[in-house]
Structures are given as C-alpha cells and as structure tokens.
Design an enzyme around this catalytic site. Sequence first.
Site, PDB file in Angstrom:
ATOM      1  N   GLY A 238      -4.990  17.433  -2.852  1.00 17.89           N
ATOM      2  CA  GLY A 238      -6.309  17.861  -2.418  1.00 17.89           C
ATOM      3  C   GLY A 238      -7.141  18.648  -3.406  1.00 17.89           C
ATOM      4  N   PRO A 274      -0.582  16.090  -5.919  1.00 11.14           N
ATOM      5  CA  PRO A 274      -1.926  15.844  -6.452  1.00 11.14           C
ATOM      6  C   PRO A 274      -2.126  14.365  -6.805  1.00 11.14           C
ATOM      7  CG  PRO A 274      -0.529  16.743  -8.173  1.00 11.14           C
ATOM      8  CD  PRO A 274       0.294  16.754  -6.909  1.00 11.14           C
ATOM      9  N   GLY A 275      -3.289  13.860  -6.489  1.00  9.46           N
ATOM     10  CA  GLY A 275      -3.642  12.497  -6.893  1.00  9.46           C
ATOM     11  C   GLY A 275      -4.865  12.549  -7.795  1.00  9.46           C
ATOM     12  N   ARG A 276      -5.994  12.865  -7.154  1.00 11.23           N
ATOM     13  CA  ARG A 276      -7.278  12.884  -7.853  1.00 11.23           C
ATOM     14  C   ARG A 276      -7.257  13.749  -9.112  1.00 11.23           C
ATOM     15  NH1 ARG A 276     -11.970  12.038  -4.800  1.00 11.23           N
ATOM     16  NH2 ARG A 276     -10.729  12.661  -2.993  1.00 11.23           N
ATOM     17  N   ARG A 312     -16.335   4.149  -3.479  1.00 14.62           N
ATOM     18  CA  ARG A 312     -16.582   5.552  -3.127  1.00 14.62           C
ATOM     19  C   ARG A 312     -18.069   5.877  -2.869  1.00 14.62           C
ATOM     20  NH1 ARG A 312     -15.590   9.672  -5.530  1.00 14.62           N
ATOM     21  NH2 ARG A 312     -14.534  10.740  -3.819  1.00 14.62           N
ATOM     22  N   TYR A 316     -18.462   7.126   0.895  1.00 16.27           N
ATOM     23  CA  TYR A 316     -18.541   8.592   1.062  1.00 16.27           C
ATOM     24  C   TYR A 316     -19.820   9.190   0.493  1.00 16.27           C
ATOM     25  CZ  TYR A 316     -13.455   7.669   0.811  1.00 16.27           C
ATOM     26  OH  TYR A 316     -12.202   7.160   0.950  1.00 16.27           O
ATOM     27  N   CYS A 343     -23.810  -8.476  -1.434  1.00 20.09           N
ATOM     28  CA  CYS A 343     -24.892  -8.616  -0.459  1.00 20.09           C
ATOM     29  C   CYS A 343     -24.791  -7.566   0.640  1.00 20.09           C
ATOM     30  CB  CYS A 343     -24.877 -10.011   0.127  1.00 20.09           C
ATOM     31  SG  CYS A 343     -25.257 -11.207  -1.139  1.00 20.09           S
ATOM     32  N   GLU A 344     -25.046  -6.336   0.286  1.00 22.62           N
ATOM     33  CA  GLU A 344     -25.052  -5.212   1.221  1.00 22.62           C
ATOM     34  C   GLU A 344     -26.036  -4.182   0.677  1.00 22.62           C
ATOM     35  OE1 GLU A 344     -22.839  -4.273   3.878  1.00 22.62           O
ATOM     36  OE2 GLU A 344     -21.423  -5.927   3.713  1.00 22.62           O
ATOM     37  N   TYR A 371      -8.929   6.594  -6.820  1.00 19.77           N
ATOM     38  CA  TYR A 371      -9.499   5.890  -5.679  1.00 19.77           C
ATOM     39  C   TYR A 371     -10.595   4.913  -6.123  1.00 19.77           C
ATOM     40  CZ  TYR A 371      -6.999   9.724  -3.516  1.00 19.77           C
ATOM     41  OH  TYR A 371      -6.022  10.621  -3.177  1.00 19.77           O
TER      42      TYR A 371
HETATM   43  N1  LLP Z   1      -0.879  13.742   0.000  1.00 24.67           N
HETATM   44  C1  LLP Z   1      -1.311  13.138   1.134  1.00 24.67           C
HETATM   45  C2  LLP Z   1      -0.447  13.157   2.315  1.00 24.67           C
HETATM   46  C3  LLP Z   1      -2.567  12.530   1.172  1.00 24.67           C
HETATM   47  O1  LLP Z   1      -2.989  11.962   2.292  1.00 24.67           O
HETATM   48  C4  LLP Z   1      -3.384  12.524   0.005  1.00 24.67           C
HETATM   49  C5  LLP Z   1      -4.690  11.886   0.000  1.00 24.67           C
HETATM   50  C6  LLP Z   1      -2.885  13.140  -1.157  1.00 24.67           C
HETATM   51  C7  LLP Z   1      -1.635  13.745  -1.118  1.00 24.67           C
HETATM   52  C8  LLP Z   1      -3.644  13.185  -2.446  1.00 24.67           C
HETATM   53  O2  LLP Z   1      -4.843  13.882  -2.342  1.00 24.67           O
HETATM   54  P1  LLP Z   1      -5.715  14.195  -3.658  1.00 24.67           P
HETATM   55  O3  LLP Z   1      -4.928  15.156  -4.513  1.00 24.67           O
HETATM   56  O4  LLP Z   1      -5.968  12.903  -4.364  1.00 24.67           O
HETATM   57  O5  LLP Z   1      -6.956  14.777  -3.116  1.00 24.67           O
HETATM   58  N2  LLP Z   1     -10.247   7.743  -0.866  1.00 24.67           N
HETATM   59  C9  LLP Z   1     -10.712   9.104  -0.824  1.00 24.67           C
HETATM   60  C10 LLP Z   1      -9.566  10.089  -0.867  1.00 24.67           C
HETATM   61  C11 LLP Z   1      -8.558   9.867   0.238  1.00 24.67           C
HETATM   62  C12 LLP Z   1      -7.400  10.824   0.151  1.00 24.67           C
HETATM   63  C13 LLP Z   1      -6.358  10.495   1.129  1.00 24.67           C
HETATM   64  N3  LLP Z   1      -5.189  11.299   1.033  1.00 24.67           N
HETATM   65  C14 LLP Z   1     -11.688   9.327  -1.966  1.00 24.67           C
HETATM   66  O6  LLP Z   1     -11.971   8.394  -2.704  1.00 24.67           O
HETATM   67  O7  LLP Z   1     -12.242  10.421  -2.115  1.00 24.67           O
END
Ligand code: LLP
Length: 415
Positions: A238, A274-276, A312, A316, A343-344, A371
């Site tokens: 997050g 962490p992902g993002r 995105r 969003y 086409c949107e 993402y």
């Molecule tokens: N752990 C869990 C259980 C999650 O559901 C998520 C993201 C993460 C970790 C990683 O979160 P991050 O560090 O990336 O914020 N598609 C959306 C984001 C969806 C996130 C869903 N869950 C976007 O493009 O902003």
Amino acid sequence: MSIMKEVKGVLHFEGVALPAVAEKFATPCYVYSRAAITANWQAFSEQLKAPHKICFAVKANSNLAVLQVLAELGAGFDVVSGGEIARVLRAGGKAEDIVFSGVAKSDAEIRYALNENIGQFNVESDAELERISEIASAMKVSARISLRVNPDVDAKTHPYIATGLEDNKFGIPMQDALATYQRAAELPGIEIVGADCHIGSQLTELAPFLAALERMLALVDSLAEHGITLKHIDMGGGLGVTYTDEQPPQVAEYIQAMLKRLQDYPHLALYLEPGRAIVANAGVLLTRVEYLKFNGHKHFIMVDAGMNDLLRPALYQAHHDIVNVASNSSAAAITGDVVGPVCETGDFLGQNRTLRVQPGDLLAVKSAGAYGFTMSSNYNTRPKPAEVMINGEHMHLVRARETLEDVWRGETLIP
Ligand code: LLP
C-alpha cells in the site's frame, strides 16, 4: 526511484535511449529498468532484514523477468491466484517465500499451494479456513495460516483501491477475529503462524498504517491472553508513489515507524507486501503519436496505446505524466487529451495535457510499471504490447508482442 534521464534532449532508461527500444520492438511497449527495480527493492530490504520479510505483490507486475530479478534479490512474493504461484516458481522464486492472499481461493488452488508447500495462506473468511483444513487433512499435510483481518481503517485513497473498511469484501471483521483464531486452533491440518491485513493501495500518509498496526497489536495481545502466539504480523502493501506531486512517506520512514512500535514485541516479525512501490516508477509505456485532431473546441493527441494497454486512467482517473521522449521537439505546443484507438470515450491516457508533439513522435507514459501490463486486455482485438527490460546498455525483450494468432488461440469456428 527513477533511472530515467535525459541525454541530449532524448529520454533514456539506464544506458538505452527510449527511441532505440521503439525502433527495435515497436509500440506500444512497456519498458522496465532492472536498476530501478533493484534500487526500489533495496530501499525495503536494507530496512527490513530476516526474520522480517518482504513479499513483492505479484499482481503489480507479474512478468517473469521482473519476478526473476526480484527472486535473485531474495524476495518473497505475495500472490492471489494459482497462476501467480506458478509464475513465481517459474521465475525462480521459492515456494517457502510465498504468501497466498485472495478472497476466493478455489479447491484446485488450495491443493496446488499445499502440494508446492508454499509459506502460508492469508485466510480471508471462516468458510475458507474450514475448506483449507479439510483439503490439508485429506492430503495429510498442515497448512500454515494467517488470518487476514479487516482493521476498519480509512486508507484515504481512491475508493476502488481502499480495502480495509467495513464495507469492503476483504478479510475477517476485527470483532470476529478472536473466535476465528480459536476455531483455527482446533482445526486439523491448520498451523497458525501469523496475522495479516492490507488496508489499501497508493497511501500517501503514515497515519493509517500506524492506526492499522495498533489494531493488529491489540489483536496480538488478545490472542496471547487466549494462549495463541503468533510468529509474525503482515501489514500488507500500500505504500504510495509519486505520480505527480504526491509526497508519500519514504520507505525508511515507513518501515522504521512500524519497527519502532514493534520494539515491545521482540518475537514478532514484520512482513510487508509492497507492489507499486517496487515497480511503478521503474516502468514506462512507450506509445507513438498517430494523429492530431481538433474538433473545433478541443484538441486530441491520438496515440497507438489505449485503455486496453493501460487501464488506470480510465478506471481510477489516475494521473500518469506523459512526456515527449524527444524533449527538444520543435513542434508547436498543444493542450488536449491524449487518447487511444479504443472505441470508448473513457479511452484516454491523460486529459488536458500540454505537449509539443507531431504525428510520429514517441511519448512516454510514466510510472506505468505497476498495474500496467498486468491489467491489460485484448479489448477491441488489440494484441497485448511487448515488454522490454533494460539492463545497463542492454535491452531484453521479456514478452513478445502478441500476434493475432495469440489473441484468438483457443477459439474455434462451429461446424
Ligand atoms: N497485498 C494485498 C493483499 C493487496 O491486495 C495488494 C494490492 C497489495 C499487497 C499490494 O499493494 P501495493 O503495495 O501495490 O499498493 N490496480 C490498482 C491497485 C490495486 C491494488 C490491489 N491490492 C491500481 O492500479 O492502482
């Protein structure tokens, strides 16, 4: 961290000029920097050493080469499907370093995860707990579990990516958590190892993380009083990134604030997902300008990437900076929407942008490493774009652009 730099008016990723990537692999095309992914990873790993653990959220970017780079750096992985488990293993990740989140795990996925002996399940409901217990017992194995609890904390982010509120489908309500842990302690085939939460994505403040941590620690205390001890708590992912002018906490500040609070719990390891923060700013989407259009009151910069390539902005209203890869373009400045061929009306990459552009110019949509490709689709029968990994002076095609044969593979005509 971004490894993007301008050399003589041309945008580079590490030692490679982005126009060279487009020339070789065409557009639209995702480009990632290995050095940026590595640096972003190290910002976490320097702060959080074993027994703590960092599990990259695979949903943010699941390209095998991205996972490979992270596996080589010793990453753990947070997955949400059997498919993501398979990707991690294919890329060289270790099963024991996988945590399996996800709200509706199927029998087949649970069986597969147990067969591969993954690190743990983050269990999202009582029913899932019972199901894992049944399957593990039948297989005569034990499933390590954390319960994903919902701390009911406002992440103050876009409603579609807030996950820790009462209204959300995620996790077990905090008030039910003790009872569910007590049930888990009785069930065969279940070994309780931790507790887990994830309150949302793209958080730009520290306070919601610390509020969630406080609630998780209250749960840890109450479990201890009932004779249930945990080895770790997983605070999810997050941490936000800078797309425009956001100022999320620095990784060190975020981790140190949590570790400080955990000083009273020396036996409790901290897991993060962490992902993002690892990949967003390590990637761009390259796209070519096809046409300029003026409809009498508005300008459109029409490019060859659309919402099927990068969803995105449409989904969003997310803002991604868009720049001309050649910053010294002599074209006239235009203010308008950067739109794709889909086409949107919602098919835009950016609205109200001022750019010096002409048809044929190459644009970079920034911060597209998270993402981006993973949310792409074949809408409008558009083959998915290529993905390229830059490593110093080298460019590696890490996913070939789809062909039409790829797009309709598995479809058949009726007799
Ligand atoms: N752990 C869990 C259980 C999650 O559901 C998520 C993201 C993460 C970790 C990683 O979160 P991050 O560090 O990336 O914020 N598609 C959306 C984001 C969806 C996130 C869903 N869950 C976007 O493009 O902003």
